[in-house]
Write a protein that holds these residues in place. Structure first.
Motif, short mmCIF file in Angstrom:
data_model
loop_
_atom_site.label_atom_id
_atom_site.label_comp_id
_atom_site.label_asym_id
_atom_site.label_seq_id
_atom_site.Cartn_x
_atom_site.Cartn_y
_atom_site.Cartn_z
N GLU A 165 0.68 -1.21 0.07
CA GLU A 165 0.05 -0.06 -0.03
C GLU A 165 0.95 1.33 0.00
O GLU A 165 2.07 1.24 0.38
CB GLU A 165 -1.09 -0.03 1.28
N LYS A 166 0.37 2.35 -0.22
CA LYS A 166 0.98 3.65 -0.33
C LYS A 166 0.84 4.50 0.96
O LYS A 166 1.33 5.22 1.53
CB LYS A 166 0.47 4.55 -1.52
N SER A 167 -0.35 4.30 1.85
CA SER A 167 -0.90 4.74 2.86
C SER A 167 0.31 4.75 4.13
O SER A 167 0.53 3.60 4.26
CB SER A 167 -2.14 4.47 3.41
N PRO A 168 0.89 5.75 4.41
CA PRO A 168 1.93 5.71 5.68
C PRO A 168 1.14 4.98 6.81
O PRO A 168 1.87 3.96 7.57
CB PRO A 168 2.21 7.03 5.98
N TYR A 169 -0.06 5.12 7.13
CA TYR A 169 -0.85 4.46 8.14
C TYR A 169 -0.69 2.90 7.89
O TYR A 169 -0.56 2.34 8.85
CB TYR A 169 -2.14 5.12 8.31
N PRO A 190 9.56 13.37 15.14
CA PRO A 190 8.31 12.52 14.84
C PRO A 190 8.26 12.13 13.63
O PRO A 190 8.60 12.84 12.22
CB PRO A 190 7.23 13.34 15.39
N ALA A 191 7.78 10.85 13.02
CA ALA A 191 7.36 10.57 11.62
C ALA A 191 6.57 11.81 10.95
O ALA A 191 5.67 12.41 11.62
CB ALA A 191 6.78 9.22 11.77
N ARG A 192 6.60 11.66 9.77
CA ARG A 192 5.80 12.68 8.91
C ARG A 192 4.81 11.77 7.83
O ARG A 192 5.53 11.04 7.14
CB ARG A 192 6.81 13.85 8.20
N ASP A 193 3.85 12.17 7.92
CA ASP A 193 2.98 11.66 6.91
C ASP A 193 2.94 12.09 5.68
O ASP A 193 2.38 13.29 5.49
CB ASP A 193 1.45 11.78 7.45
N ASP A 194 3.42 11.66 4.69
CA ASP A 194 4.03 12.41 3.37
C ASP A 194 3.14 12.41 2.17
O ASP A 194 3.53 12.54 1.15
CB ASP A 194 5.37 12.26 2.86
N LYS A 195 1.81 11.79 2.68
CA LYS A 195 0.75 11.78 1.48
C LYS A 195 0.34 12.89 1.10
O LYS A 195 0.25 13.96 1.97
CB LYS A 195 -0.23 10.53 1.74
N GLY A 254 -8.21 4.20 11.29
CA GLY A 254 -7.14 5.22 11.70
C GLY A 254 -6.65 6.14 10.91
O GLY A 254 -6.77 6.30 9.90
N TYR A 255 -5.49 6.74 11.48
CA TYR A 255 -4.63 7.71 10.71
C TYR A 255 -3.19 7.69 11.25
O TYR A 255 -2.97 7.35 12.36
CB TYR A 255 -5.12 8.82 10.59
N SER A 256 -2.20 7.99 10.43
CA SER A 256 -0.90 7.57 10.98
C SER A 256 -0.26 8.59 12.00
O SER A 256 0.72 8.11 12.35
CB SER A 256 0.23 8.06 9.61
N THR A 257 -0.75 9.71 12.21
CA THR A 257 -0.46 10.53 13.34
C THR A 257 -1.17 10.66 14.52
O THR A 257 -1.09 11.38 15.47
CB THR A 257 -0.27 12.08 12.90
N CYS A 258 -2.06 9.67 14.70
CA CYS A 258 -2.90 9.50 15.93
C CYS A 258 -2.36 8.58 16.93
O CYS A 258 -2.02 7.38 16.81
CB CYS A 258 -4.44 8.56 15.26
N HIS A 259 -2.13 9.19 18.20
CA HIS A 259 -1.53 8.87 19.23
C HIS A 259 -2.06 7.46 19.83
O HIS A 259 -1.55 6.41 19.96
CB HIS A 259 -1.37 9.81 20.21
N TRP A 260 -3.52 7.53 19.87
CA TRP A 260 -4.00 6.29 20.45
C TRP A 260 -4.39 5.46 19.51
O TRP A 260 -4.24 3.95 19.73
CB TRP A 260 -5.44 6.67 20.93
N CYS A 261 -4.27 5.38 18.28
CA CYS A 261 -4.23 4.68 17.24
C CYS A 261 -2.73 3.55 17.49
O CYS A 261 -2.71 2.60 17.51
CB CYS A 261 -4.07 4.94 15.84
N HIS A 262 -1.58 4.47 17.68
CA HIS A 262 -0.19 3.67 17.88
C HIS A 262 -0.35 2.70 19.25
O HIS A 262 0.15 1.79 19.34
CB HIS A 262 0.59 4.94 18.19
N VAL A 263 -1.02 3.54 20.36
CA VAL A 263 -1.17 2.56 21.40
C VAL A 263 -1.96 1.34 21.29
O VAL A 263 -1.42 0.45 21.61
CB VAL A 263 -2.00 3.71 22.65
N MET A 264 -3.03 1.58 20.57
CA MET A 264 -3.67 0.35 20.42
C MET A 264 -3.00 -0.99 19.55
O MET A 264 -2.89 -2.22 19.61
CB MET A 264 -4.97 0.50 19.71
N ALA A 265 -1.93 -0.21 18.46
CA ALA A 265 -1.29 -1.00 17.57
C ALA A 265 -0.40 -1.65 18.62
O ALA A 265 -0.20 -2.91 18.43
CB ALA A 265 -0.66 -0.12 16.43
N HIS A 266 0.42 -1.24 19.30
CA HIS A 266 1.29 -1.57 20.10
C HIS A 266 0.66 -2.86 21.08
O HIS A 266 1.47 -3.84 21.40
CB HIS A 266 2.29 -0.67 20.97
N GLU A 267 -0.37 -2.34 21.81
CA GLU A 267 -0.83 -3.34 22.56
C GLU A 267 -1.51 -4.70 22.01
O GLU A 267 -1.41 -5.58 22.59
CB GLU A 267 -1.89 -2.63 23.59
N CYS A 268 -2.16 -4.38 20.84
CA CYS A 268 -3.07 -5.34 20.34
C CYS A 268 -2.52 -5.86 19.11
O CYS A 268 -2.32 -7.02 19.05
CB CYS A 268 -4.29 -4.71 20.08
#
Length: 724
Positions: free
Chosen positions: A27-31, A435-440, A65-79
């Motif tokens: 995929e192309k989406s950074p997320y 921090p990472a940059r969403d470059d789309k 979600g989207y690439s710069t979302c903090h709680w998206c990152h949290v759920m990704a790491h935890e789950c």
């Protein structure tokens, strides 16, 4: 080159360097790419995922979600990085990941259902649905295991898997009922817009206003700059001083708070406290655009230099950190960096001393308020930072005149020392891992920022801003538009994709109008009209007014949404209403006026019920002929010549939101404009001198050559409204 991945790729397929990848790797989406190494057997949104779900009779697990979302990152790491969760998902579900910024249509449908089912929404968005895309479970963030009154994802998955096998008929009936409710949801009855809607919006904002801290309501607080634009226009129309006070106090509070990056400029997403000091740290392009628009309008309304400075600081950040080499703009910067959320933006006392020296570090604690970074987001940049103690978020200690008096120094000395401190902190921070940059590159948010650049460039007489806006629009027209493919939504890594949505059309038309107003090049007006014709043809709700989110040939989802309320950005219908009214006035096209009024009747019905959620529409209504105060000004002459430029400046320097200015250029360019805008017909340069033709309503004044007299006459409209 990454390997080709078959549709039936197992979750643990080897990638480059033997790192496992899933289908999201292509995929192309950074997320989506952030999740390409999850052990979860993710699909992107695609027919093959739903076909497999039907074939194997499995429910679909949808995560948005989207690439710069903090709680998206949290759920990704935890789950989603967890083998146990992945095993449950891979065994019993078909899992789909969606980037809400790439597919706002999908997000809008299922976010609406989540709000309908649970009374709340947000990201990450978690939906479980049938293979027919009918949801029966909805929520947002879930931890891996239950705790603190919150259910865990593992328990949810186990329970739903059991129910799917034991009571699938009941689940299907429930999903059908939810779908029926979604499809049959109705809007309030349309009504004619009137001044009472503006008054109701102002009263509601007055009730919600926080007189101590600025902003509206309690924590969390979002900037919502479009609210300030409405208040400024309401002040202009109604002469209500409290509207100006609320707008100014809120903009000032945002600029002084931790929601503003005091070192590098730019606006964070929102704050978790009422005083604007503790942000979630992602920086979104659309927030910068709206803030520039609000500050530019505040500057024009008040002529207070600080609002111009605020807009310029925000533009500087975007041009420096979010600009693509091709001239367009990236979507966002992440909240989380290598050291955790906020670590990049926060400081310890030791770090301040190392960057500034002891004396200036002590002075910094006088000009900045140091708010402790909450323990839940404490970063771990490295062992030295860990030893040096508490991390702090910087907020401004107060307005410069007041602070200078408190510190017993001159205002000039304060400004110089604070800027010296800021620049040295910036240099020190540049050495940190960003921090990472969403470059789309997205059409809608790019166009929104181009509108902000063009309006700021016009107000501040800054050709650099106008050139930057033009460059980004040309990028969109070159890479995201074409006769065969129509307008597209997303560009990244050389690929243009995803049919455009209503927001893409609305904001690009708005940007082209703003560029016409900034340059008076008829080509921009021609492009705006062509794009608007395509938009109306494929998005308009011919029966009930307004415009759908998706075109009539887009993928069919559970429901074809028609948005009426403002979210993080104004609804496309509000932007479209303003575009249509502007275009109708300059072209005298009754079809455009009819479309505008049908759109306004649709929005007015909803605004009557929820005025605070429709402030972008109310702002547009305040400068429309239907309710507001409007003026049409045609100037004849070459803007490169002094006599024409002084007339244009006399007009553009006024705060008259309902004023449209057209410049009939000499020779062919003037003929081109006349073909597009009949309103300029018969307007000539009298005796070879630049001439201004001013009309309001159905009354026109005598032609004018004197810029001082033109400014006086235009000023009378403002004075009349201020005294209302």
């Amino acid at each position: 080159m990454p390997p080709e991945i078959s549709p039936d790729l197992p979750a643990q397929h080897p990638g480059p360097g033997d790192r496992p990848v899933n289908r999201l790797f292509r995929e192309k989406s950074p997320y989506l790419l952030q999740h390409s190494h999850n052990p979860v057997d993710w699909y992107p949104w695609a027919d093959e995922a739903f076909s497999r779900a039907k074939r194997e009779n499995r429910p679909v697990f949808l995560s948005i979600g989207y690439s710069t979302c903090h709680w998206c990152h949290v759920m990704a790491h935890e789950c989603f990085e967890d083998e146990k969760v992945a095993a449950l998902l891979n065994r019993d579900f078909i899992s789909i990941k969606v980037d809400r910024e790439e597919r706002p249509d999908i997000d809008s449908v299922y976010m609406g259902i989540c709000q309908q089912m649970t009374g709340q929404g947000g990201w990450p968005l978690t939906i479980i649905m049938t293979p027919e895309k009918l949801p029966f479970f909805a929520g947002t963030y879930f931890p891996k295991e239950s705790g603190s009154g919150m259910p865990g994802l593992t328990g949810i998955l186990e329970r739903i898997s059991a129910l799917w096998h034991e009571r699938q008929d009941e689940i299907s009936r429930s999903a059908d009922e939810i779908a029926v409710l979604t499809r049959t949801a109705s809007f309030p009855a349309p009504r004619d817009p009137d001044r009472l809607l503006l008054d109701a919006g102002f009263r509601e904002l007055s009730r919600q206003f926080d007189p101590e801290n600025g902003g509206f309501g309690n924590a969390p607080k979002f900037p919502a700059p479009h609210i300030m634009i409405f208040l400024l226009r309401y002040w202009h129309v109604a002469g209500e001083p409290r509207a100006l006070l609320m707008a100014g106090q809120t903009l000032d509070a945002i600029r002084q708070g931790g929601i503003w990056d005091q070192v590098g400029g730019g606006l964070h997403r929102y704050t978790t406290d009422a005083r604007w000091r503790i942000p979630h740290f992602e920086k979104m392009l659309y927030d910068q655009a709206l803030f520039v628009l609000a500050c530019t309008e505040a500057y024009k309304a008040t002529r207070e230099d600080r609002y111009r400075t605020m807009a310029e600081e925000c533009v500087e950040y975007v041009l420096r950190d979010l600009r693509d080499p091709g001239g367009a703009f990236y979507s966002a910067e992440d909240a989380d960096g290598p050291g955790g959320e906020g670590a990049y933006y926060s400081w310890t006392f030791d770090e301040l001393s190392a960057a500034l020296g002891p004396d200036d570090a002590a002075f910094a604690t006088s000009v900045f308020i140091l708010t402790p970074l909450p323990a839940s987001t404490q970063g771990r940049r490295n062992s030295d930072a860990q030893k040096s103690g508490q991390q702090f978020i910087l907020s401004a200690a107060g307005p410069s005149p007041v602070l200078a008096q408190v510190l017993s120094i001159t205002a000039d000395e304060l400004v110089a020392r604070r800027e010296s401190i800021r620049s040295r902190l910036f240099a020190a921070r540049e050495k940190r891992a960003r921090p990472a940059r969403d470059d789309k590159i997205l059409t809608d948010t790019n166009a929104l920022f181009c509108t902000a650049l063009a309006r700021a460039g016009r107000a501040f007489k800054n050709p650099v801003y106008i050139s930057a806006a033009s460059g980004a629009v040309q990028f969109i027209l070159k890479f995201l538009s074409g006769k065969d493919q129509g307008l597209l939504h997303r560009y990244r890594d050389g690929e243009s994709a995803i049919p455009a949505f209503a927001d893409d059309y609305a904001h690009l038309i708005s940007a082209l109008i703003a560029l016409y107003e900034a340059t008076f090049d008829p080509a921009y007006l021609s492009q705006a009209l062509d794009l608007n014709s395509a938009f109306v043809a494929h998005f308009q709700d011919q029966k009930n007014g307004g415009f759908f989110t998706t075109s009539d040939h887009a993928e069919k989802l559970l429901v074809r949404k028609k948005e009426w309320y403002d979210g993080a950005v104004p609804t496309a219908n509000a932007i479209t209403f303003e575009n249509l009214m502007w275009l109708a006035r300059v072209t005298e096209d009754k079809n455009l006026e009819t479309a505008a009024m049908a759109c306004s009747r649709f929005l007015a019905g909803t605004a009557e019920r929820a005025p605070m959620s429709t402030t972008a529409f109310l702002a547009a209504l305040a400068c429309s002929p239907r309710v507001g105060d409007t003026q049409d000004l045609v100037i004849t002459g070459n803007p490169a010549q002094t006599d024409t430029r002084t007339l244009l400046d006399a007009a553009c320097d006024q705060y008259l939101p309902g004023l449209i200015v057209l410049d009939r250029l000499p020779e062919k360019a003037g003929d081109d404009l006349e073909a597009l805008a009949p309103v300029v017909r018969g307007r000539t340069a009298i005796n070879g001198h630049a001439t201004a033709y001013l009309c309001t309503g159905h009354t026109c004044r005598a032609p004018e050559h004197d810029p001082v007299e033109l400014a006086r006459v235009l000023g009378e409209y403002k004075m009349t409204n201020d005294a209302a």
